[in-house]
Scaffold this motif. Structure first.
Motif, mmCIF file in Angstrom:
data_model
loop_
_atom_site.group_PDB
_atom_site.id
_atom_site.type_symbol
_atom_site.label_atom_id
_atom_site.label_comp_id
_atom_site.label_asym_id
_atom_site.label_seq_id
_atom_site.Cartn_x
_atom_site.Cartn_y
_atom_site.Cartn_z
ATOM 1 N N SER A 89 0.963 -1.340 0.387
ATOM 2 C CA SER A 89 0.293 -0.262 -0.400
ATOM 3 C C SER A 89 0.999 1.303 -0.323
ATOM 4 C CB SER A 89 -1.218 0.324 1.165
ATOM 5 O OG SER A 89 -2.091 -0.864 1.025
ATOM 6 N N VAL A 90 1.915 1.007 0.716
ATOM 7 C CA VAL A 90 2.862 2.295 0.485
ATOM 8 C C VAL A 90 3.345 2.705 -0.046
ATOM 9 C CG1 VAL A 90 4.218 3.211 2.145
ATOM 10 C CG2 VAL A 90 3.071 2.154 3.159
ATOM 11 N N GLY A 91 4.269 1.730 -1.192
ATOM 12 C CA GLY A 91 4.579 1.846 -2.414
ATOM 13 C C GLY A 91 3.960 2.132 -2.946
ATOM 14 N N CYS A 92 2.293 1.782 -3.357
ATOM 15 C CA CYS A 92 1.712 1.446 -4.523
ATOM 16 C C CYS A 92 1.461 3.881 -4.088
ATOM 17 C CB CYS A 92 0.124 1.444 -4.708
ATOM 18 S SG CYS A 92 0.180 -0.543 -5.108
ATOM 19 N N CYS A 93 1.008 3.863 -2.579
ATOM 20 C CA CYS A 93 1.009 5.670 -3.094
ATOM 21 C C CYS A 93 2.043 6.209 -3.183
ATOM 22 C CB CYS A 93 0.722 5.656 -1.152
ATOM 23 S SG CYS A 93 0.166 7.831 -0.849
ATOM 24 N N LEU A 94 3.342 5.904 -3.024
ATOM 25 C CA LEU A 94 4.852 6.353 -3.309
ATOM 26 C C LEU A 94 4.480 5.933 -4.593
ATOM 27 C CD1 LEU A 94 6.939 5.795 -1.375
ATOM 28 C CD2 LEU A 94 5.938 8.204 -0.979
ATOM 29 N N GLY A 95 3.973 5.100 -5.233
ATOM 30 C CA GLY A 95 4.702 4.657 -6.878
ATOM 31 C C GLY A 95 2.930 5.719 -8.093
ATOM 32 N N MET A 96 2.344 6.196 -7.160
ATOM 33 C CA MET A 96 0.938 6.976 -7.501
ATOM 34 C C MET A 96 0.868 8.987 -7.785
ATOM 35 S SD MET A 96 -2.684 5.078 -6.279
ATOM 36 C CE MET A 96 -3.361 6.891 -7.164
ATOM 37 N N ILE A 97 2.070 8.712 -6.854
ATOM 38 C CA ILE A 97 2.298 10.155 -6.436
ATOM 39 C C ILE A 97 4.036 10.187 -8.109
ATOM 40 C CG2 ILE A 97 3.959 12.086 -5.238
ATOM 41 C CD1 ILE A 97 1.985 10.828 -2.888
ATOM 42 N N ALA A 98 4.481 9.839 -7.416
ATOM 43 C CA ALA A 98 5.562 9.311 -9.160
ATOM 44 C C ALA A 98 4.757 8.964 -10.178
ATOM 45 C CB ALA A 98 6.391 8.662 -8.483
ATOM 46 N N VAL A 99 4.256 9.081 -9.914
ATOM 47 C CA VAL A 99 3.522 8.347 -11.648
ATOM 48 C C VAL A 99 2.955 10.036 -12.098
ATOM 49 C CG1 VAL A 99 1.416 7.489 -12.890
ATOM 50 C CG2 VAL A 99 3.506 5.834 -11.743
ATOM 51 N N GLY A 100 1.904 11.052 -11.163
ATOM 52 C CA GLY A 100 0.720 12.025 -11.231
ATOM 53 C C GLY A 100 2.230 13.193 -11.595
ATOM 54 N N GLY A 101 3.019 12.930 -11.329
ATOM 55 C CA GLY A 101 4.091 14.107 -11.438
ATOM 56 C C GLY A 101 4.573 13.756 -13.017
ATOM 57 N N ALA A 102 4.995 12.680 -14.048
ATOM 58 C CA ALA A 102 5.003 12.297 -14.458
ATOM 59 C C ALA A 102 4.580 12.413 -15.433
ATOM 60 C CB ALA A 102 5.715 11.236 -14.837
ATOM 61 N N GLN A 103 2.997 12.323 -15.532
ATOM 62 C CA GLN A 103 1.936 12.817 -16.511
ATOM 63 C C GLN A 103 2.099 14.133 -17.104
ATOM 64 O OE1 GLN A 103 -0.254 10.252 -17.478
ATOM 65 N NE2 GLN A 103 1.021 8.724 -16.237
#
Length: 129
Positions: A42-56
């Motif tokens: 879950s923590v990894g998914c949260c951090l991954g979502m933040i990273a992917v959101g910034g890269a969009q």
């Protein structure tokens, strides 16, 4: 709208969604190692979502992605609620050493899970912009 809240509240929302999900998994499966694994995922998914959101291309910021994560994880928890008896059964069998060759997951449970997550993600999209 929700992305304008202070960052502390958004982090608290994300933590509460993660806690609710992990608490549900712990109550239904009763396996601490599995709960810890889901917490790390879950923590990894949260951090991954933040990273992917910034890269969009749209460049969603961390606040918007925290809202999306919180709603998605809440939808996941709500969507898994109909399968609680099935998960309790599978958890009991696992603890007693019984392993099935194939674990059945009925399509109606999968449909409920999918509907709940999609609905909550749509709400998060509306409320985060």
């Amino acid at each position: 709208m929700l992305a304008r809240l202070p960052l502390v509240w958004l982090l608290l929302m994300a933590a509460l969604a993660t806690f609710a999900f992990c608490f549900a998994i712990d109550r239904w499966m009763k396996e601490r190692k599995l709960t810890v694994v889901f917490l790390v995922i879950s923590v990894g998914c949260c951090l991954g979502m933040i990273a992917v959101g910034g890269a969009q291309v749209q460049n969603w910021n961390a606040r918007q992605m925290l809202v999306l994560y919180s709603f998605a994880w809440t939808g996941l928890t709500i969507g898994m609620f109909p399968t609680r008896k099935l998960l309790i059964t599978y958890g009991d069998e696992y603890r007693h050493g019984i392993q099935r060759e194939k674990y059945e997951y009925p399509k109606r449970y999968f449909a409920a899970l999918l509907f709940s997550v999609i609905l909550m993600c749509f709400l998060a999209f509306v409320l985060a912009t």
